[in-house]
Write a protein that holds these residues in place. Structure first.
Motif, PDB file in Angstrom:
ATOM      1  N   ALA A 188      48.922  47.780 -25.198  1.00 16.47           N
ATOM      2  CA  ALA A 188      48.401  49.152 -25.266  1.00 16.47           C
ATOM      3  C   ALA A 188      48.703  49.897 -23.967  1.00 16.47           C
ATOM      4  N   LYS A 189      49.180  51.123 -24.101  1.00 17.53           N
ATOM      5  CA  LYS A 189      49.390  51.984 -22.945  1.00 17.53           C
ATOM      6  C   LYS A 189      48.048  52.605 -22.575  1.00 17.53           C
ATOM      7  N   LEU A 190      47.719  52.562 -21.266  1.00 11.30           N
ATOM      8  CA  LEU A 190      46.470  53.104 -20.760  1.00 11.30           C
ATOM      9  C   LEU A 190      46.751  53.972 -19.536  1.00 11.30           C
ATOM     10  N   LEU A 191      45.893  54.967 -19.312  1.00 16.94           N
ATOM     11  CA  LEU A 191      46.022  55.805 -18.126  1.00 16.94           C
ATOM     12  C   LEU A 191      45.524  55.064 -16.901  1.00 16.94           C
ATOM     13  N   LYS A 192      46.235  55.243 -15.795  1.00 16.90           N
ATOM     14  CA  LYS A 192      45.684  54.797 -14.524  1.00 16.90           C
ATOM     15  C   LYS A 192      44.609  55.800 -14.140  1.00 16.90           C
ATOM     16  N   ARG A 193      43.654  55.353 -13.371  1.00 12.63           N
ATOM     17  CA  ARG A 193      42.535  56.195 -12.972  1.00 12.63           C
ATOM     18  C   ARG A 193      43.025  57.268 -11.994  1.00 12.63           C
ATOM     19  N   LEU A 218      39.041  61.938 -19.618  1.00  8.28           N
ATOM     20  CA  LEU A 218      40.278  61.889 -20.400  1.00  8.28           C
ATOM     21  C   LEU A 218      40.749  60.454 -20.516  1.00  8.28           C
ATOM     22  N   SER A 219      41.057  60.046 -21.745  1.00  9.57           N
ATOM     23  CA  SER A 219      41.675  58.738 -21.965  1.00  9.57           C
ATOM     24  C   SER A 219      42.622  58.834 -23.149  1.00  9.57           C
TER      25      SER A 219
END
Length: 190
Positions: free
Chosen positions: A148-153, A105-106
């Motif tokens: 850019a907004k990104l998910l943390k792992r 998921l990203s």
């Protein structure tokens, strides 16, 4: 910045610390949200039966294109390709341990993700939350890079539409699939 070595990790990567942003997730029932997958389906994680593993990652890099400036210095940012490859390599073992569904998921769109899924020969689809619907609804941990907004792992174990276990922070990313597998095997023995 070098673009080589997407499949390996530098030895000096900083380890992320638990910032508490995932503490609310264990036990959470997932909302009905449909996400596009790289195999053309639309997946509602809340409606899947059985055991599901979802590993969320910041972004996949593309060979030949530079990483964001300072990417390796951000704790937990580097390692999306090694993490995906580890889930690919452990896919059969995860299935043997009772996992019915595996997804990456990203926040990248499906077209971008499709390139990585094909290049890495993933036996499972990647899910796109490019509208940030799931991320916002369940408050997944995020960070920003170059606007850019990104998910943390983070990795979620989902059973019958509810999160039963969370791996957070995930480090090193290439060991995440083996850690999930070890957790599932221990759980079976109990």
């Amino acid at each position: 910045m070098s673009t080589s070595g997407y499949t390996s990790l530098p030895d000096d990567l900083p380890s992320p610390e638990d910032d508490g942003l995932a503490a609310h997730l264990p036990g959470l029932e997932l909302p009905i949200i449909t996400l596009p997958a790289t195999d053309g389906r639309h997946i509602d994680l809340s409606g899947l039966s059985g055991l599901t593993v979802v590993y969320a990652y910041p972004r996949t890099g593309v060979p030949g294109q530079p990483l964001p400036e300072g990417w390796d210095a951000i704790p937990g940012a580097r390692g999306c390709t090694p993490q995906s490859c580890a889930f690919r390599d452990h896919f059969a073992d995860l299935r043997d341990a009772g996992v019915e569904h595996v997804f990456g998921l990203s926040l990248q769109d499906s077209d971008y993700q499709r390139e990585a899924a094909e290049r890495l020969h993933l036996p499972f689809p990647l899910l796109s939350d490019h509208r940030h619907e799931l991320t916002t609804a369940i408050r997944l941990p995020t960070f920003e890079v170059e606007g850019a907004k990104l998910l943390k792992r983070i990795t979620l174990i989902i059973e019958e539409g509810a999160i039963s276990h969370v791996f957070y922070p995930v480090f090193p990313p290439d060991r995440n699939a083996a850690d999930v597998l070890a957790h599932l095997r221990r759980r079976r023995e109990d």
